[in-house]
Design a protein around this motif. Sequence first.
Motif, short mmCIF file in Angstrom:
data_model
loop_
_atom_site.label_atom_id
_atom_site.label_comp_id
_atom_site.label_asym_id
_atom_site.label_seq_id
_atom_site.Cartn_x
_atom_site.Cartn_y
_atom_site.Cartn_z
N GLY A 1 28.28 -40.76 75.37
CA GLY A 1 28.41 -41.89 74.60
C GLY A 1 28.48 -41.17 72.95
N ASP A 2 28.53 -39.60 72.37
CA ASP A 2 28.33 -38.67 72.15
C ASP A 2 30.31 -38.69 71.98
N ARG A 3 29.84 -39.27 70.44
CA ARG A 3 31.47 -38.96 69.33
C ARG A 3 31.71 -36.82 70.15
N ILE A 4 33.58 -37.13 70.64
CA ILE A 4 33.50 -35.83 70.04
C ILE A 4 34.39 -35.45 68.93
N PRO A 5 33.43 -34.15 68.18
CA PRO A 5 33.91 -33.80 66.83
C PRO A 5 35.53 -34.44 66.67
N SER A 6 36.01 -33.92 65.48
CA SER A 6 37.11 -34.79 65.50
C SER A 6 38.20 -34.05 65.24
N ARG A 7 39.14 -34.21 64.97
CA ARG A 7 40.25 -33.39 64.89
C ARG A 7 40.11 -32.29 63.87
N SER A 8 40.11 -32.18 62.42
CA SER A 8 39.74 -31.93 61.48
C SER A 8 38.86 -31.03 61.59
N GLU A 9 37.44 -31.47 62.76
CA GLU A 9 36.21 -30.38 62.88
C GLU A 9 37.12 -29.54 64.36
N LEU A 10 37.96 -29.44 64.96
CA LEU A 10 38.16 -29.07 65.63
C LEU A 10 39.38 -27.60 65.13
N LYS A 11 40.45 -28.32 64.59
CA LYS A 11 40.78 -27.50 63.38
C LYS A 11 40.74 -26.71 63.15
N ARG A 12 39.28 -26.34 61.91
CA ARG A 12 38.48 -25.71 60.96
C ARG A 12 38.22 -24.79 62.68
#
Length: 251
Positions: A27-38
Amino acid sequence: MGDSRPVYQRIADDLRQRIDEGSLAVGDRIPSRSELKRTYAASDQTVDRAVRVLKAAGYAEGQFGRGVFVTDRAPLGSLLRSTGAVDSPFAARITARDTALTWLTWEASSSETAAPEPIAERLGIGPGEPVLCTQYEYLANRHPVQLATSWEPLTITEGTDVAHPERGPYARRGVRGRLAAIGVRVVRARELVGSRPATTPEAEALGCAAGSCVTVVERTHFDGDDRAVETSDIVVRADRWRLEYDIPFIS
């Protein structure tokens, strides 16, 4: 020595490890695209590819407008395969975390067709010979559980009271019960268990993504003369259901 894995694979593996270890819970949200890019100094395309790998492995699912979330991968339960189970296209008993899932309903449709070559080989008949094909969809508390397709040679059942598994005086009595009514004694069944990617129609019916892993049971019934009298393909989601075999020992 540096990590030789492609960046998308490293991202996917790191996220899988976090999910397996529990730091990312169901149920947790995985890190966003911007977070993973960074975090990984990666491009949009690389991050998107990593997330696709995660989804294909059943670890995550996208929710429109909200993001990508960790999915529940724990098996829902077990489908017991026993001497009772092989008499019908579904397990004789279901054990499940949710007791509401232990009640099965099903829908079936039958049609006469020519035996495809692989099915003809399993039945020991010539390709193109007439068979009755019955397709089943099983639901437990309205949740899709299992698909099955059964083929029976019409040379055995045509013109009898048991020609259609779901119609007539012997409907829904299983292969042994139905064929016994016309003097055919079924003495054994053989099951071969394998896995493969789900087709698009299977995925739509079972509620998973196309290409997800499914468990396939190829089951064939034989009479006293070792003649194949029915063969079936049983399909369940590999990530949600386990097959349980009861193996009694005879002294």
